[in-house]
Design a protein around this motif. Structure first.
Motif, PDB file in Angstrom:
ATOM      1  N   ILE A 183       0.853  -1.264  -0.002  1.00  0.00           N
ATOM      2  CA  ILE A 183      -0.065   0.126   0.002  1.00  0.00           C
ATOM      3  C   ILE A 183       0.798   1.176   0.048  1.00  0.00           C
ATOM      4  O   ILE A 183       1.501   1.467   0.966  1.00  0.00           O
ATOM      5  CB  ILE A 183      -1.023   0.094   1.172  1.00  0.00           C
ATOM      6  CG1 ILE A 183      -1.715  -1.306   1.354  1.00  0.00           C
ATOM      7  CG2 ILE A 183      -1.865   1.190   1.238  1.00  0.00           C
ATOM      8  CD1 ILE A 183      -2.568  -1.428   2.541  1.00  0.00           C
ATOM      9  N   GLY A 184       0.953   1.916  -0.971  1.00  0.00           N
ATOM     10  CA  GLY A 184       1.629   3.394  -1.035  1.00  0.00           C
ATOM     11  C   GLY A 184       0.629   4.375  -0.505  1.00  0.00           C
ATOM     12  O   GLY A 184      -0.498   4.353  -0.313  1.00  0.00           O
ATOM     13  N   PHE A 246      -3.003   5.185  -1.171  1.00  0.00           N
ATOM     14  CA  PHE A 246      -3.766   5.910  -0.187  1.00  0.00           C
ATOM     15  C   PHE A 246      -3.261   7.269  -0.326  1.00  0.00           C
ATOM     16  O   PHE A 246      -1.990   7.759   0.163  1.00  0.00           O
ATOM     17  CB  PHE A 246      -3.738   5.499   1.260  1.00  0.00           C
ATOM     18  CG  PHE A 246      -4.422   6.401   2.242  1.00  0.00           C
ATOM     19  CD1 PHE A 246      -5.322   7.337   1.839  1.00  0.00           C
ATOM     20  CD2 PHE A 246      -4.388   5.591   3.703  1.00  0.00           C
ATOM     21  CE1 PHE A 246      -5.784   7.986   2.813  1.00  0.00           C
ATOM     22  CE2 PHE A 246      -4.977   6.498   4.514  1.00  0.00           C
ATOM     23  CZ  PHE A 246      -5.900   7.521   4.291  1.00  0.00           C
ATOM     24  N   ALA A 247      -3.861   8.479  -0.943  1.00  0.00           N
ATOM     25  CA  ALA A 247      -3.528   9.576  -0.941  1.00  0.00           C
ATOM     26  C   ALA A 247      -4.086  10.568   0.005  1.00  0.00           C
ATOM     27  O   ALA A 247      -5.300  10.417   0.380  1.00  0.00           O
ATOM     28  CB  ALA A 247      -3.654  10.348  -2.410  1.00  0.00           C
ATOM     29  N   SER A 248      -3.383  11.422   0.607  1.00  0.00           N
ATOM     30  CA  SER A 248      -3.983  12.228   1.709  1.00  0.00           C
ATOM     31  C   SER A 248      -4.856  13.355   1.507  1.00  0.00           C
ATOM     32  O   SER A 248      -5.380  13.872   2.376  1.00  0.00           O
ATOM     33  CB  SER A 248      -2.838  13.011   2.331  1.00  0.00           C
ATOM     34  OG  SER A 248      -2.113  12.224   3.093  1.00  0.00           O
ATOM     35  N   ALA A 253      -5.403  12.048  -5.143  1.00  0.00           N
ATOM     36  CA  ALA A 253      -6.012  10.570  -5.425  1.00  0.00           C
ATOM     37  C   ALA A 253      -6.293  10.777  -6.695  1.00  0.00           C
ATOM     38  O   ALA A 253      -6.302   9.844  -7.860  1.00  0.00           O
ATOM     39  CB  ALA A 253      -7.099  10.302  -4.563  1.00  0.00           C
ATOM     40  N   ALA A 254      -7.080  11.795  -7.071  1.00  0.00           N
ATOM     41  CA  ALA A 254      -7.642  11.977  -8.462  1.00  0.00           C
ATOM     42  C   ALA A 254      -6.390  12.099  -9.405  1.00  0.00           C
ATOM     43  O   ALA A 254      -6.422  11.356 -10.693  1.00  0.00           O
ATOM     44  CB  ALA A 254      -8.340  13.117  -8.694  1.00  0.00           C
ATOM     45  N   SER A 272      -5.987  -0.261  -6.462  1.00  0.00           N
ATOM     46  CA  SER A 272      -7.145   0.544  -5.595  1.00  0.00           C
ATOM     47  C   SER A 272      -6.653   1.858  -5.312  1.00  0.00           C
ATOM     48  O   SER A 272      -5.200   1.875  -4.845  1.00  0.00           O
ATOM     49  CB  SER A 272      -7.513  -0.303  -4.429  1.00  0.00           C
ATOM     50  OG  SER A 272      -8.416  -1.409  -4.814  1.00  0.00           O
ATOM     51  N   VAL A 273      -7.303   2.809  -5.378  1.00  0.00           N
ATOM     52  CA  VAL A 273      -6.874   4.210  -5.079  1.00  0.00           C
ATOM     53  C   VAL A 273      -7.884   4.936  -4.173  1.00  0.00           C
ATOM     54  O   VAL A 273      -9.118   4.771  -4.139  1.00  0.00           O
ATOM     55  CB  VAL A 273      -6.800   5.138  -6.325  1.00  0.00           C
ATOM     56  CG1 VAL A 273      -6.374   6.404  -5.820  1.00  0.00           C
ATOM     57  CG2 VAL A 273      -5.940   4.532  -7.321  1.00  0.00           C
ATOM     58  N   VAL A 274      -7.471   5.626  -2.969  1.00  0.00           N
ATOM     59  CA  VAL A 274      -8.274   6.034  -1.986  1.00  0.00           C
ATOM     60  C   VAL A 274      -7.787   7.533  -1.696  1.00  0.00           C
ATOM     61  O   VAL A 274      -6.490   7.765  -1.868  1.00  0.00           O
ATOM     62  CB  VAL A 274      -8.463   5.156  -1.005  1.00  0.00           C
ATOM     63  CG1 VAL A 274      -9.074   3.909  -0.961  1.00  0.00           C
ATOM     64  CG2 VAL A 274      -6.980   5.144  -0.129  1.00  0.00           C
ATOM     65  N   GLY A 275      -8.801   8.361  -1.290  1.00  0.00           N
ATOM     66  CA  GLY A 275      -8.482   9.718  -1.090  1.00  0.00           C
ATOM     67  C   GLY A 275      -8.800  10.302   0.215  1.00  0.00           C
ATOM     68  O   GLY A 275      -9.053   9.415   1.335  1.00  0.00           O
TER      69      GLY A 275
END
Length: 340
Positions: A183-184, A246-248, A253-254, A272-275
């Motif tokens: 997970i990045g 996981f972007a802060s 994230a976009a 998977s990408v989350v914000g």
């Protein structure tokens, strides 16, 4: 058409002009039934008091300042919307003041703003809500203030907080529950203490789930789309790229979604990408983003309520109010699929 004045309101309500004035200024020496009756007449006649007249009578400006330095327009909009809703209810005006956190003249500029505008109070948003020398200045000047989302607690000033560590922990655990172990993480702006809180939640979740923290999976962003794009490109160019990022915040994230599309990486089937923040962009783009919803508008409303009560010298039930975050699951996440 009859001009609606305080005398007209008093006549319709069957009370004295002084009583109407006390209701307007939120003074305590009025019964609840009388206050309600006068308020009903305000609504019926559409009476709006003149801030200038109120200021002369009470030695107040009925002006509250809001200071911000945040690259997220949706965050600033939500703060302003929440603050304005309470100001409109209470008969105050809101002075929006953008400022540069790194400006060496910041404190001098804010001192000038406070003095020239005769502010009754000040709202501090991150990162100003943790700015020690600014808080010292406000304490010395005895100007009422409230802090939104501080990470450094202060026993003498009202504040409204949410738990970024817990929210980031929950989000990371959600990705782990989907089977992701690579997970990045894209950090937020280093000037904002919440950036470290979100990193802390991410790292704690990995540790608690027995997953090693890999330094090359953590990149420094700045809460901007361009920084998210740069970090996303670095993460997805690794020899062993993460299967989830996981972007802060949602703008970064976009940007990761853009990089994934350019690299023909399918989201959420391969990545998977989350914000974080539940900014409007999180539901406008495709796939829509799984994110953390912070009640920013509600936090701002609560902050203004607490500030105005402080200005009016009313006792606060609690000097600190906490709002709960919410995990929003959308289309950008899916269970991990091994390519083997």
């Amino acid at each position: 058409m009859e001009k609606i004045t305080i005398n007209v309101v008093a006549k319709h309500a069957g009370v004295s002009k002084k009583t109407v004035s006390r209701v307007l200024n939120g003074e305590p020496n009025v019964s609840e039934s009388t206050r309600k009756k006068v308020q009903e007449v305000f609504d019926e006649l559409g009476y709006r008091p003149s801030p200038q007249a109120r200021g002369l009578a009470t030695n107040q400006s009925y002006l509250i300042g809001l200071v911000y330095d945040n690259p997220s327009k949706s965050y600033v909009y939500d703060v302003q919307t929440g603050a304005l809703s309470i100001c409109n209810q209470k008969g105050y005006h809101l002075l929006i003041h953008p400022a540069e956190y790194q400006n060496s003249d910041l404190v001098d500029n804010l001192t000038t703003l406070i003095n020239d505008s005769r502010l009754d109070g000040l709202v501090l948003t991150p990162p100003f809500s943790d700015m020690h020398h600014l808080i010292e200045l406000l304490d010395k000047s005895q100007l009422p203030y409230v802090r939104i989302a501080p990470t450094i607690m202060h026993d003498t000033s009202p504040s409204v907080i949410s738990n970024d560590v817990e929210a980031a922990y929950e989000m990371t655990c959600y990705l782990v529950s989907l089977g992701h172990s690579k997970i990045g993480f894209i950090k937020g702006h280093p000037d904002h203490n919440v950036s470290e809180q979100r990193l802390e939640g991410y790292q704690k979740a990995l540790t608690d789930n027995g997953i090693p923290i890999i330094p090359e999976y953590i990149k420094q962003g700045f809460f901007t789309f361009s920084s998210g794009e740069e970090c996303g490109r670095k993460l997805l160019s690794l020899t062993e790229p993460p299967t989830a990022i996981f972007a802060s915040n949602d703008y970064m994230a976009a940007a990761v979604l853009k990089v994934a599309s350019q690299k023909n990486i399918s989201v959420p089937h391969e990545l998977s990408v989350v914000g974080f923040d539940n900014a409007p962009i999180s539901s406008y783009i495709w796939p829509s983003l799984t994110t953390v919803k912070q009640p920013v508008e509600a936090m701002a409303s609560q902050a203004l309520t607490m500030l105005i009560e402080t200005i009016q010298k009313k006792p606060l039930d609690n000097i600190q109010a906490q709002m709960e975050d919410e995990l929003i699951v959308r289309d950008s996440t899916a269970p991990f699929r091994s390519s083997g």
